[in-house]
Enzyme design. Structure first.
Site, short mmCIF file in Angstrom:
data_model
loop_
_atom_site.label_atom_id
_atom_site.label_comp_id
_atom_site.label_asym_id
_atom_site.label_seq_id
_atom_site.Cartn_x
_atom_site.Cartn_y
_atom_site.Cartn_z
N LYS A 79 0.74 -1.11 -0.18
CA LYS A 79 0.07 -0.01 0.11
C LYS A 79 0.89 1.25 -0.11
CE LYS A 79 -4.31 0.94 0.47
NZ LYS A 79 -5.89 0.37 -0.19
N GLY A 179 -26.24 2.12 2.73
CA GLY A 179 -25.12 2.76 1.74
C GLY A 179 -25.51 2.36 0.33
N VAL A 180 -26.27 3.38 -0.52
CA VAL A 180 -26.56 2.79 -2.03
C VAL A 180 -25.82 3.70 -2.91
CG1 VAL A 180 -28.59 1.60 -1.10
CG2 VAL A 180 -28.57 4.01 -1.57
N GLY A 181 -24.33 3.73 -2.72
CA GLY A 181 -23.45 4.25 -3.53
C GLY A 181 -23.16 3.39 -4.74
N ASN A 182 -21.98 3.34 -5.51
CA ASN A 182 -21.71 2.60 -6.61
C ASN A 182 -21.85 1.17 -6.48
OD1 ASN A 182 -20.79 4.68 -8.22
ND2 ASN A 182 -19.02 4.92 -7.04
N VAL A 183 -21.47 0.80 -5.18
CA VAL A 183 -21.44 -0.83 -5.11
C VAL A 183 -22.79 -1.19 -4.45
CG1 VAL A 183 -20.46 -2.79 -4.01
CG2 VAL A 183 -19.12 -0.92 -4.48
P1 NAD Z 1 -19.49 5.08 -2.59
O1 NAD Z 1 -18.87 6.40 -2.11
O2 NAD Z 1 -20.12 5.15 -4.01
O3 NAD Z 1 -20.73 4.72 -1.91
C1 NAD Z 1 -20.92 4.97 -0.47
C2 NAD Z 1 -22.56 5.36 -0.07
O4 NAD Z 1 -22.48 5.16 1.28
C3 NAD Z 1 -22.97 6.64 -0.50
O5 NAD Z 1 -24.04 6.73 -1.26
C4 NAD Z 1 -22.63 7.48 0.74
O6 NAD Z 1 -23.72 8.53 0.77
C5 NAD Z 1 -23.34 6.51 1.81
N1 NAD Z 1 -22.87 6.75 3.07
C6 NAD Z 1 -21.70 7.38 3.56
N2 NAD Z 1 -21.51 7.65 4.88
C7 NAD Z 1 -22.72 6.79 5.16
C8 NAD Z 1 -23.26 6.83 6.63
N3 NAD Z 1 -22.66 7.20 7.54
N4 NAD Z 1 -24.53 6.17 6.72
C9 NAD Z 1 -25.22 5.87 5.57
N5 NAD Z 1 -24.73 6.04 4.38
C10 NAD Z 1 -23.40 6.58 4.27
O7 NAD Z 1 -18.55 3.96 -2.41
P2 NAD Z 1 -18.70 2.47 -3.04
O8 NAD Z 1 -17.70 2.52 -4.12
O9 NAD Z 1 -20.29 2.18 -3.34
O10 NAD Z 1 -18.10 1.59 -1.73
C11 NAD Z 1 -18.63 1.42 -0.69
C12 NAD Z 1 -18.10 0.51 0.13
O11 NAD Z 1 -17.56 -0.65 -0.25
C13 NAD Z 1 -16.77 1.46 0.90
O12 NAD Z 1 -16.52 0.78 2.20
C14 NAD Z 1 -15.80 0.88 0.02
O13 NAD Z 1 -14.42 1.13 0.62
C15 NAD Z 1 -15.99 -0.61 -0.16
N6 NAD Z 1 -15.57 -1.21 -1.39
C16 NAD Z 1 -15.75 -0.89 -2.77
C17 NAD Z 1 -15.30 -1.40 -3.72
C18 NAD Z 1 -15.57 -0.82 -4.91
O14 NAD Z 1 -15.24 -1.49 -5.95
N7 NAD Z 1 -16.10 0.53 -4.96
C19 NAD Z 1 -14.46 -2.48 -3.43
C20 NAD Z 1 -14.27 -3.13 -2.34
C21 NAD Z 1 -14.72 -2.39 -1.00
#
Ligand code: NAD
Length: 351
Positions: A79, A179-183
């Site tokens: 890292k 949490g309904v972001g990308n993943v």
């Molecule tokens: P993202 O930023 O697209 O989505 C995160 C979502 O969580 C957002 O909609 C945000 O508004 C919401 N959020 C933030 N704080 C919050 C809280 N306190 N309460 C409720 N909702 C909250 O991120 P992502 O890419 O979807 O990743 C989500 C998680 O998955 C992260 O922990 C990330 O480290 C992990 N992850 C992601 C990937 C990837 O491919 N993107 C891979 C491995 C792990």
């Protein structure tokens, strides 16, 4: 400088990065190269104290060794953590200097995006080294946004966890997604298409509204989602979602989500087990993203990525079964399995 430290077991190799002109101040930590180059993203964050940046790099590099080994990738764990310069700074100069530092390691470390860095930063890095992923995807090859692959891996893991516990498919099962972001949104769409019912919560109400319209999900407040009437809880926001209060409130019998570092403290793995809740370890189920990033570096196709991601389901099931049979928390079983894999692929074949 390459030095060794005894702050962690085993001692960790690291390179301190300092280039005042470019604003570069950070560290590359190399935890393991047994399976291949130490791979792990580059984090850019405000650390007032350099010791905190170093501690984070060590912790995250170690985590990457476990994740990469568990995902079956020919990669070790590393890292980079960079201290974000105060005020305005020249981003291009910073990441070009970082690229030169990565190149000096001659392939022992492979970088990519992490918190605070993006595709354009990796393009700057790539001007000076080929040991970088997370760039723009090339036609026919793996690359680009890893989130859909992460969502697919979590979905496959969840299917197996539900089959193991309830002997059923996901159809008619209620999943609470925090949490309904990308993943999280990608996972919710897969679940809805498979006939699951959804309860969702997010700090961003517009995201919830859009997804609810698309999938028919019910929206609840963030502090109500853990206690929602659901069979599965899927933490997909930030780390630390499973603290003492959340675990006590959980009504779901399965926890399976994308967020990294879901357990706010290690003892919670035992608390979950004592409550009879099947916890699918985060780094096992959310490996789809790193599988996609690794494939980009290894020059693999999207089909090869799919093949590796589809293994996440059976792997999760095997970990949950072993944990139940041995009366052990699943993270303990997962860590032991990952440690047994932290050797060169040739040594594994000989064993
Ligand atoms: P993202 O930023 O697209 O989505 C995160 C979502 O969580 C957002 O909609 C945000 O508004 C919401 N959020 C933030 N704080 C919050 C809280 N306190 N309460 C409720 N909702 C909250 O991120 P992502 O890419 O979807 O990743 C989500 C998680 O998955 C992260 O922990 C990330 O480290 C992990 N992850 C992601 C990937 C990837 O491919 N993107 C891979 C491995 C792990």
């Amino acid at each position: 400088m390459v030095a060794r430290t005894s702050r962690m077991m085993p001692p960790m190799e690291y390179v301190r990065l300092l280039d005042e002109d470019a604003g570069l101040d950070g560290v590359i930590a190399i935890h393991s190269t047994a399976r291949g180059p130490a791979a792990g993203g580059c984090r850019l964050w405000s650390y007032p104290d350099p010791a905190d940046a170093m501690a984070d790099a060590f912790r995250l590099a170690e985590g990457m060794s476990y994740k990469n080994a568990m995902a079956g990738l020919p990669l070790g764990g590393g890292k980079a953590v960079l201290r974000r310069p105060a005020g305005e700074f020249d981003r291009v100069a910073l990441f070009e200097a970082f690229g030169r530092a990565v190149e000096k390691l001659d392939g022992r470390y492979v970088t990519a995006e992490d918190v605070g860095t993006g595709v354009s930063d990796m393009e700057c890095v790539a001007r000076h080294t080929r040991h970088v992923a997370g760039r723009t995807a090339l036609p026919g090859l793996a690359g680009g946004d890893p989130s859909p692959w992460t969502a697919l891996g979590v979905f496959e893991a969840m299917k197996e966890a539900v089959r193991l516990r309830h002997g059923s498919s996901l159809s008619g099962v209620t999943v609470a997604v925090l949490g309904v972001g990308n993943v999280g949104a990608g996972l919710a769409r897969l679940l809805a298409a498979d006939g699951a019912r959804l309860v969702i919560a997010d700090i961003d109400p517009a995201r919830c509204d859009r997804l609810a319209q698309e999938t028919g999900a019910s929206i609840v407040a963030i502090d109500e989602i853990a206690g929602a009437d659901a069979q599965v809880f899927a933490p997909c926001a930030l780390g630390g979602a499973l603290d003492d209060a959340t675990v006590a409130a959980l009504r779901a019998g399965i926890v399976c989500g994308a967020a990294n570092n879901q357990l706010a403290a290690p003892h919670l793995a035992e608390v979950l087990m004592a409550r009879g809740i099947d916890y699918a370890p985060d780094y096992v189920v959310n490996a789809g993203g790193i599988i996609n990033v690794a494939a980009e570096y290894l020059g693999e196709s999207a089909e090869e990525v799919r093949g590796r991601v589809m293994q996440i389901g059976p792997r999760t099931r095997a970990i949950l079964e072993t944990a139940k049979a041995g009366n052990l928390p699943p993270p303990v079983v997962a860590d032991r399995m990952a440690e047994s894999l932290m050797v060169s692929p040739a040594a594994l074949e000989e064993a």
